[in-house]
Scaffold this motif. Structure first.
Motif, PDB file in Angstrom:
ATOM      1  N   MET A  35       0.973  -1.286   0.185  1.00  0.00           N
ATOM      2  CA  MET A  35      -0.024  -0.018  -0.020  1.00  0.00           C
ATOM      3  C   MET A  35       1.053   1.481  -0.055  1.00  0.00           C
ATOM      4  O   MET A  35       0.510   2.277  -0.780  1.00  0.00           O
ATOM      5  N   LEU A  36       1.950   1.177   0.639  1.00  0.00           N
ATOM      6  CA  LEU A  36       2.878   2.397   0.737  1.00  0.00           C
ATOM      7  C   LEU A  36       3.592   2.573  -0.480  1.00  0.00           C
ATOM      8  O   LEU A  36       3.882   3.476  -0.957  1.00  0.00           O
ATOM      9  N   LEU A  80      -2.417   5.632   1.679  1.00  0.00           N
ATOM     10  CA  LEU A  80      -1.572   5.825   2.856  1.00  0.00           C
ATOM     11  C   LEU A  80      -2.499   5.562   4.153  1.00  0.00           C
ATOM     12  O   LEU A  80      -1.754   5.331   5.246  1.00  0.00           O
ATOM     13  N   PHE A  81      -3.702   5.792   4.077  1.00  0.00           N
ATOM     14  CA  PHE A  81      -4.667   5.446   5.304  1.00  0.00           C
ATOM     15  C   PHE A  81      -4.477   3.918   5.411  1.00  0.00           C
ATOM     16  O   PHE A  81      -4.322   3.633   6.641  1.00  0.00           O
ATOM     17  N   PHE A  86      -2.731  -1.316   8.284  1.00  0.00           N
ATOM     18  CA  PHE A  86      -2.090  -2.384   8.009  1.00  0.00           C
ATOM     19  C   PHE A  86      -0.690  -2.353   8.956  1.00  0.00           C
ATOM     20  O   PHE A  86      -0.187  -3.170   9.372  1.00  0.00           O
ATOM     21  N   LEU A  87      -0.053  -1.171   8.924  1.00  0.00           N
ATOM     22  CA  LEU A  87       1.143  -1.057   9.748  1.00  0.00           C
ATOM     23  C   LEU A  87       1.119  -1.085  11.096  1.00  0.00           C
ATOM     24  O   LEU A  87       1.767  -1.947  11.949  1.00  0.00           O
ATOM     25  N   PHE A 125       1.358  11.747  11.807  1.00  0.00           N
ATOM     26  CA  PHE A 125       1.596  13.130  11.709  1.00  0.00           C
ATOM     27  C   PHE A 125       1.041  13.807  10.620  1.00  0.00           C
ATOM     28  O   PHE A 125       0.545  14.935  10.786  1.00  0.00           O
ATOM     29  N   PHE A 126       1.300  13.164   9.318  1.00  0.00           N
ATOM     30  CA  PHE A 126       0.869  13.825   8.093  1.00  0.00           C
ATOM     31  C   PHE A 126      -0.775  13.675   8.450  1.00  0.00           C
ATOM     32  O   PHE A 126      -1.250  14.938   7.823  1.00  0.00           O
ATOM     33  N   PHE A 127      -1.405  12.932   8.619  1.00  0.00           N
ATOM     34  CA  PHE A 127      -2.813  13.012   8.652  1.00  0.00           C
ATOM     35  C   PHE A 127      -3.275  13.983   9.773  1.00  0.00           C
ATOM     36  O   PHE A 127      -4.336  14.860   9.492  1.00  0.00           O
TER      37      PHE A 127
END
Length: 162
Positions: A35-36, A80-81, A86-87, A125-127
């Motif tokens: 996904m990333l 990214l979400f 998943f991470l 942090f991005f979100f």
């Protein structure tokens, strides 16, 4: 596994598929990495398309090959979400497996986990920052690629601590 194919002993058992938490950890790690990767590729498309559009003279062929900035940015943020989900699942399932397998935390916090947690912290942090103040395409591109570098270092291994 490959060595056991040539061995004469046919009574070798594989316990990889017997442990559910290990399977969840492996598959969620693979899903988060994929996904990333998709998010990073889409982010590169956004960055390239915005650079081409800002030029006075631009290449119509390359411009038409790339998807629109809006679509690419949506794909990048959505994947990214899913990477974040998943991470997180991968880290918790790895922690669960490690705790019940070895019963200590010393070995769990190794280089891979530190880099994965750093990548997850960057994504969270991005979100949060995107929700509060908004973020530009260039900053999104840099943050996603930085997270991608950390995940690559974690997955393929690098020694950062002693």
């Amino acid at each position: 596994f490959l060595i056991s194919l040539s061995a004469d002993d046919q009574e070798i058992e594989y316990s990889l598929f017997d442990n559910t938490s290990l399977l969840i950890h492996i598959f969620s790690s693979l899903f988060s990495y994929s996904m990333l990767t998709i998010s990073a590729i889409s982010s590169v498309c956004v960055f390239l398309k915005s650079k081409i559009l800002k030029q006075v003279r631009f290449n119509n062929i390359l411009l038409n090959l790339l998807p629109s900035i809006y679509e690419s940015e949506n794909i990048s943020i959505n994947f990214l979400f899913f990477t974040m989900l998943f991470l997180t699942l991968s880290l918790f399932s790895g922690f669960y497996y490690h705790f019940f397998e070895y019963s200590n935390f010393d070995y769990f916090f190794n280089n891979k986990v530190i880099l994965s947690i750093t990548s997850l912290a960057l994504i969270i942090f991005f979100f949060i920052y995107k929700k509060i103040r908004g973020i530009s395409n260039t900053a999104t591109f840099k943050l996603i690629l930085l997270s991608y570098v950390f995940i690559n270092l974690a997955y393929f291994g690098i020694k950062i601590t002693s």
